[in-house]
Design a protein around this motif. Structure first.
Motif, PDB file in Angstrom:
ATOM      1  N   PHE A 154      49.127  43.175  45.287  1.00  0.00           N
ATOM      2  CA  PHE A 154      47.867  43.782  45.709  1.00  0.00           C
ATOM      3  C   PHE A 154      46.856  43.560  44.583  1.00  0.00           C
ATOM      4  O   PHE A 154      47.071  43.983  43.451  1.00  0.00           O
ATOM      5  N   VAL A 155      45.756  42.862  44.921  1.00  0.00           N
ATOM      6  CA  VAL A 155      44.762  42.495  43.908  1.00  0.00           C
ATOM      7  C   VAL A 155      43.433  43.176  44.217  1.00  0.00           C
ATOM      8  O   VAL A 155      42.961  43.149  45.358  1.00  0.00           O
ATOM      9  N   GLU A 156      42.826  43.763  43.201  1.00  0.00           N
ATOM     10  CA  GLU A 156      41.538  44.450  43.392  1.00  0.00           C
ATOM     11  C   GLU A 156      40.386  43.645  42.793  1.00  0.00           C
ATOM     12  O   GLU A 156      40.527  43.010  41.744  1.00  0.00           O
ATOM     13  N   ILE A 157      39.249  43.748  43.475  1.00  0.00           N
ATOM     14  CA  ILE A 157      38.029  43.091  43.030  1.00  0.00           C
ATOM     15  C   ILE A 157      37.061  44.169  42.579  1.00  0.00           C
ATOM     16  O   ILE A 157      36.919  45.193  43.238  1.00  0.00           O
ATOM     17  N   ASN A 158      36.413  43.951  41.464  1.00  0.00           N
ATOM     18  CA  ASN A 158      35.388  44.882  41.014  1.00  0.00           C
ATOM     19  C   ASN A 158      34.145  44.082  40.666  1.00  0.00           C
ATOM     20  O   ASN A 158      34.204  43.165  39.850  1.00  0.00           O
ATOM     21  N   GLU A 159      33.030  44.418  41.299  1.00  0.00           N
ATOM     22  CA  GLU A 159      31.781  43.701  41.093  1.00  0.00           C
ATOM     23  C   GLU A 159      31.974  42.184  41.182  1.00  0.00           C
ATOM     24  O   GLU A 159      31.546  41.434  40.309  1.00  0.00           O
ATOM     25  N   GLY A 160      32.691  41.759  42.219  1.00  0.00           N
ATOM     26  CA  GLY A 160      32.849  40.330  42.477  1.00  0.00           C
ATOM     27  C   GLY A 160      33.940  39.640  41.685  1.00  0.00           C
ATOM     28  O   GLY A 160      34.285  38.493  41.942  1.00  0.00           O
ATOM     29  N   LYS A 161      34.499  40.325  40.720  1.00  0.00           N
ATOM     30  CA  LYS A 161      35.506  39.696  39.850  1.00  0.00           C
ATOM     31  C   LYS A 161      36.866  40.365  40.038  1.00  0.00           C
ATOM     32  O   LYS A 161      36.947  41.578  40.264  1.00  0.00           O
ATOM     33  N   ILE A 162      37.918  39.555  39.886  1.00  0.00           N
ATOM     34  CA  ILE A 162      39.264  40.103  39.938  1.00  0.00           C
ATOM     35  C   ILE A 162      39.447  41.025  38.729  1.00  0.00           C
ATOM     36  O   ILE A 162      39.128  40.647  37.602  1.00  0.00           O
ATOM     37  N   LYS A 180      40.998  42.723  35.625  1.00  0.00           N
ATOM     38  CA  LYS A 180      41.923  42.182  34.628  1.00  0.00           C
ATOM     39  C   LYS A 180      43.349  42.683  34.884  1.00  0.00           C
ATOM     40  O   LYS A 180      44.315  41.919  34.835  1.00  0.00           O
ATOM     41  N   ALA A 181      43.475  43.965  35.196  1.00  0.00           N
ATOM     42  CA  ALA A 181      44.795  44.558  35.426  1.00  0.00           C
ATOM     43  C   ALA A 181      45.449  43.934  36.665  1.00  0.00           C
ATOM     44  O   ALA A 181      46.672  43.769  36.716  1.00  0.00           O
ATOM     45  N   SER A 182      44.635  43.559  37.668  1.00  0.00           N
ATOM     46  CA  SER A 182      45.184  42.928  38.866  1.00  0.00           C
ATOM     47  C   SER A 182      45.668  41.511  38.572  1.00  0.00           C
ATOM     48  O   SER A 182      46.649  41.039  39.142  1.00  0.00           O
ATOM     49  N   LEU A 183      44.945  40.841  37.668  1.00  0.00           N
ATOM     50  CA  LEU A 183      45.362  39.483  37.293  1.00  0.00           C
ATOM     51  C   LEU A 183      46.730  39.542  36.608  1.00  0.00           C
ATOM     52  O   LEU A 183      47.612  38.715  36.876  1.00  0.00           O
ATOM     53  N   GLU A 184      46.910  40.541  35.775  1.00  0.00           N
ATOM     54  CA  GLU A 184      48.217  40.724  35.126  1.00  0.00           C
ATOM     55  C   GLU A 184      49.301  40.985  36.170  1.00  0.00           C
ATOM     56  O   GLU A 184      50.400  40.441  36.092  1.00  0.00           O
ATOM     57  N   VAL A 240      44.044  40.901  49.292  1.00  0.00           N
ATOM     58  CA  VAL A 240      42.786  41.442  48.777  1.00  0.00           C
ATOM     59  C   VAL A 240      42.056  42.129  49.932  1.00  0.00           C
ATOM     60  O   VAL A 240      41.888  41.537  51.010  1.00  0.00           O
ATOM     61  N   LEU A 241      41.631  43.379  49.708  1.00  0.00           N
ATOM     62  CA  LEU A 241      40.920  44.124  50.737  1.00  0.00           C
ATOM     63  C   LEU A 241      39.459  44.286  50.336  1.00  0.00           C
ATOM     64  O   LEU A 241      39.166  44.636  49.199  1.00  0.00           O
ATOM     65  N   GLY A 242      38.566  44.023  51.254  1.00  0.00           N
ATOM     66  CA  GLY A 242      37.143  44.165  50.965  1.00  0.00           C
ATOM     67  C   GLY A 242      36.489  42.818  50.727  1.00  0.00           C
ATOM     68  O   GLY A 242      37.155  41.799  50.543  1.00  0.00           O
ATOM     69  N   GLU A 243      35.146  42.829  50.741  1.00  0.00           N
ATOM     70  CA  GLU A 243      34.424  41.568  50.614  1.00  0.00           C
ATOM     71  C   GLU A 243      34.589  40.970  49.219  1.00  0.00           C
ATOM     72  O   GLU A 243      34.584  41.706  48.226  1.00  0.00           O
ATOM     73  N   ALA A 244      34.768  39.645  49.162  1.00  0.00           N
ATOM     74  CA  ALA A 244      34.947  38.962  47.876  1.00  0.00           C
ATOM     75  C   ALA A 244      34.664  37.478  48.060  1.00  0.00           C
ATOM     76  O   ALA A 244      34.810  36.943  49.166  1.00  0.00           O
TER      77      ALA A 244
END
Ligand SMILES: Cc1cc2nc3c(=O)[nH]c(=O)nc-3n(C[C@H](O)[C@H](O)[C@H](O)COP(=O)(O)OP(=O)(O)OC[C@H]3O[C@@H](n4cnc5c(N)ncnc54)[C@H](O)[C@@H]3O)c2cc1C
Ligand SMILES: Nc1ncnc2c1ncn2[C@@H]1O[C@H](COP(=O)(O)O)[C@@H](O)[C@H]1O
Lengths: 321, 246
Positions: A6-14, A16-20, A40-44
């Motif tokens: 499960f990967v989260e996006i914040n302000e258009g960017k993955i 850091k913790a999700s990348l790990e 990934v959930l939500g617009e990206a």
């Protein structure tokens, strides 16, 4: 079959913790001969999502649905559980960050899958290591179910990036409006600073600094290093520093590469939040301060003499490189 | 308003941590057990405040053995009205959450306020699991909670800040610091706690999804490298070249 991260996006960017987490997912997939898939959930942006290929993700299931732009634990749980089925995942990986900490236990119940919160390294011999007793010990967890969920402690591993590109596939989970139970009224972000939980370098100070007016040298060092600032509870309690900076048992738990503690005694409740930092530096006038027992490097000295010299030395080093 | 507060029992932070039986058992001899601080200081106190403002009832629930009575009585002394103890060893979060959910499903609580995590296993699981068992909304890392007209307004921590959200009751909250000010039970509370109802119920069988295979203590105490205070530049060099910290 796959490992689903499960990967989260914040302000258009993955994040850091999700990348790990995605890197952890790919490594787990590799070790078990499975595919590494992300959800990934939500617009990206498609390009940002495809870049997950750099940490070994082959496919991204993307629910580009504006309703997911804000975290809602109930709706997210339903959607991710559906992705688990779609990807025939036997492992679900996420970050043990603010949202992951709530999503993972919900998924554990929904999927009836055993869950290890806050794993600090890749699984070995089928066991997952996590810290217990506020960092005073570790435990090896065994998951007794076929489906397994792991939340990875932020800053536990450094993703090695390759050249891959992930395929992005549209994903439309059957989540109804009624599943969205939280209405976001507003956010209050501390801008211009690095979030403490994501920082690689942290400069922290305590009561030894005598008063809030003396934090200039701490902020200066943080600025020079690109570090976040933190503090002991004692100074947050008297409002020398904001509460969101307080680390320890009742504050944040962090795990940076470098933790510099200036004028902090190193009470056990403080150490609970920082003792997994990779390198700990302690500056304290008292050679008997308990913090020295948890430190890698130290100077017995007055912060008011040491810090200006420290900052000058860092400035010199940065100028030379 | 009817509020349920699940409370956990944990070793006091200053306890010596040791393991026996080939590092498979936590040694409890000489360990003082307390109510999990987050549950006591924040979840329980906020629940009591809401009850005092708006009327209703606060129930505490604990999954654990008879030796937990002391912490349950303390919760009653702080202000809970009654208590339920599920008589079972709380070895797995899924199991604990299933017991709490099983109690809650017939009681129509408006709010369930758990702590975010315990200080022993630091697992941050039970609150979210209870919410999923009951199919309720849940918000975690909550620093502020108010209720009006059946709607909760909550402030939760997000990376680098906070977020304010509204949720219709019933719901589950995972509390953290700042939600309330810790209370010290007064004499009246302590006396009153003795006669408040404490029901002991049997566990409903349920699965344990994880087991701890072994424990380990950190490698022996670190050896600190001390640098003279007149040689600060050397420390910066070591951090850069030896520790590669920046
Ligand atoms: C249940 C519980 C939970 C707690 N949770 C937390 C928590 O989450 N986080 C936390 O931090 N604390 C927590 N505490 C408090 C903790 O026990 C300590 O009281 C607190 O960490 C002390 O803060 P300090 O080190 O800044 O202050 P002090 O203990 O006063 O230490 C100041 C230090 O500065 C040194 N010093 C003085 N002058 C100088 C100088 N000029 N230069 C350099 N050094 C100097 C002193 O030698 C001393 O070591 C908790 C306590 C309890 C009981
Ligand atoms: N044995 C237990 N009995 C009742 N509530 C518990 C128990 N263990 C945990 N909890 C609750 O769940 C929260 C999170 O605990 P954990 O998921 O174990 O970190 C705690 O703060 C308590 O509110």
């Amino acid at each position: 079959m796959s490992v689903l991260t499960f990967v989260e996006i914040n302000e258009g960017k993955i994040k850091k913790a999700s990348l790990e987490a995605a890197y952890y997912g790919s490594k787990t997939a590799e070790a078990n001969g499975l595919a590494s898939v992300a959800v990934v959930l939500g617009e990206a942006g498609a390009e940002e999502l495809a870049s997950l290929g750099q940490v070994g993700v082959s496919k991204v299931l993307h629910a580009s649905d504006a309703r997911f732009n804000h975290f809602d634990s109930k709706a997210y749980t339903k959607a991710v559980a559906e992705a688990v089925n779609a990807a025939a995942a036997t492992y679900v990986v996420l970050s043990f960050n603010n949202n992951g900490k709530l999503l993972a236990p919900r998924l554990s119940v929904r999927l009836k899958a055993g869950y290890v919160p806050g794993a600090v390294e890749l699984p070995a011999n089928g066991l997952f290591k996590k810290n217990v007793f506020s960092g005073k010990a570790s435990a090896q967890y065994q998951i007794n179910t076929e489906k397994k969920i792991v939340a990875v402690n932020p800053n536990s591993l450094s993703p090695v990036k390759g050249a891959g590109t992930a395929i992005v596939e549209a994903f439309a989970p059957a989540v109804s409006d009624a599943d969205f139970s939280t209405v976001v009224k507003g956010q209050d972000k501390i801008t211009g600073t690095i979030p403490l939980t994501e920082a690689d370098l942290v400069v922290s100070a305590g009561r030894g600094l005598k008063g809030p007016e003396n934090w200039g040298m701490i902020e200066e060092l943080a600025g020079l290093l690109g570090a976040a600032t933190a503090c002991s509870r004692a100074v947050a309690d008297v409002d020398w520093r904001p509460h969101h900076e307080h680390v320890g048992q009742t504050g944040l738990t962090i795990r940076p590469n470098l933790y510099i503690a200036v004028g902090i005694s190193g009470a056990i409740q403080h150490l609970a939040g920082v003792n997994s930092s990779k390198v700990i530096v302690v500056i304290n006038t008292d050679p008997e301060a308990p913090f020295f027992k948890a430190a890698d490097y130290g100077i017995v000295g007055d912060a008011f003499e040491v810090m200006p010299k420290f900052n000058a030395a860092v400035r010199k080093l940065k100028a030379a490189n | 308003m009817k509020i349920l507060v699940p409370i956990a029992k944990v070793p006091d932070t200053t306890s010596k941590i040791a393991f026996a039986e080939n590092n498979t058992k936590f040694v409890t001899d000489g360990v003082t057990f307390i109510m999990n601080p987050t549950d006591e200081w924040y979840a329980l106190v906020r629940a009591c405040e809401l009850k005092e403002q708006q009327g209703g009832e606060v129930v505490v629930i604990h999954v654990g053995g008879a030796d937990s009575e002391q912490i349950i009585r303390k919760a009653l002394a702080i202000g809970a009205d009654k208590a339920v103890r599920v008589d079972a060893d709380p070895t797995d979060a899924y199991f604990v959450a299933a017991q709490i959910a099983n109690h809650a499903k017939t009681e129509n609580y408006d709010l369930i306020i758990a702590g975010k995590e315990t200080i022993d296993y630091n697992s941050f699981q039970v609150g979210g699991m209870v919410a999923e068992f009951l199919d309720l909304p849940c918000v975690a890392l909550v620093q502020k909670l108010d209720v009006a007209n059946g709607v909760a307004t909550l402030k939760r921590e997000i990376e680098g800040g906070t977020e304010t959200v509204e949720v219709k009751l019933p719901m589950v909250v995972c509390a953290q610091k700042e939600l309330a000010e810790a209370r010290i039970p007064n004499m009246k509370g302590i006396m009153g706690a003795r006669t408040k109802p404490l029901a002991v119920v049997a566990a409903t069988a349920d699965d344990k999804l994880t087991t701890i295979a072994s424990y380990a203590l950190p490698d022996k105490a670190k050896q600190v490298k001390l640098v003279d205070k007149d040689n600060v530049e050397e420390l910066v060099r070591l951090l850069h070249e030896e520790a590669k910290a920046f």
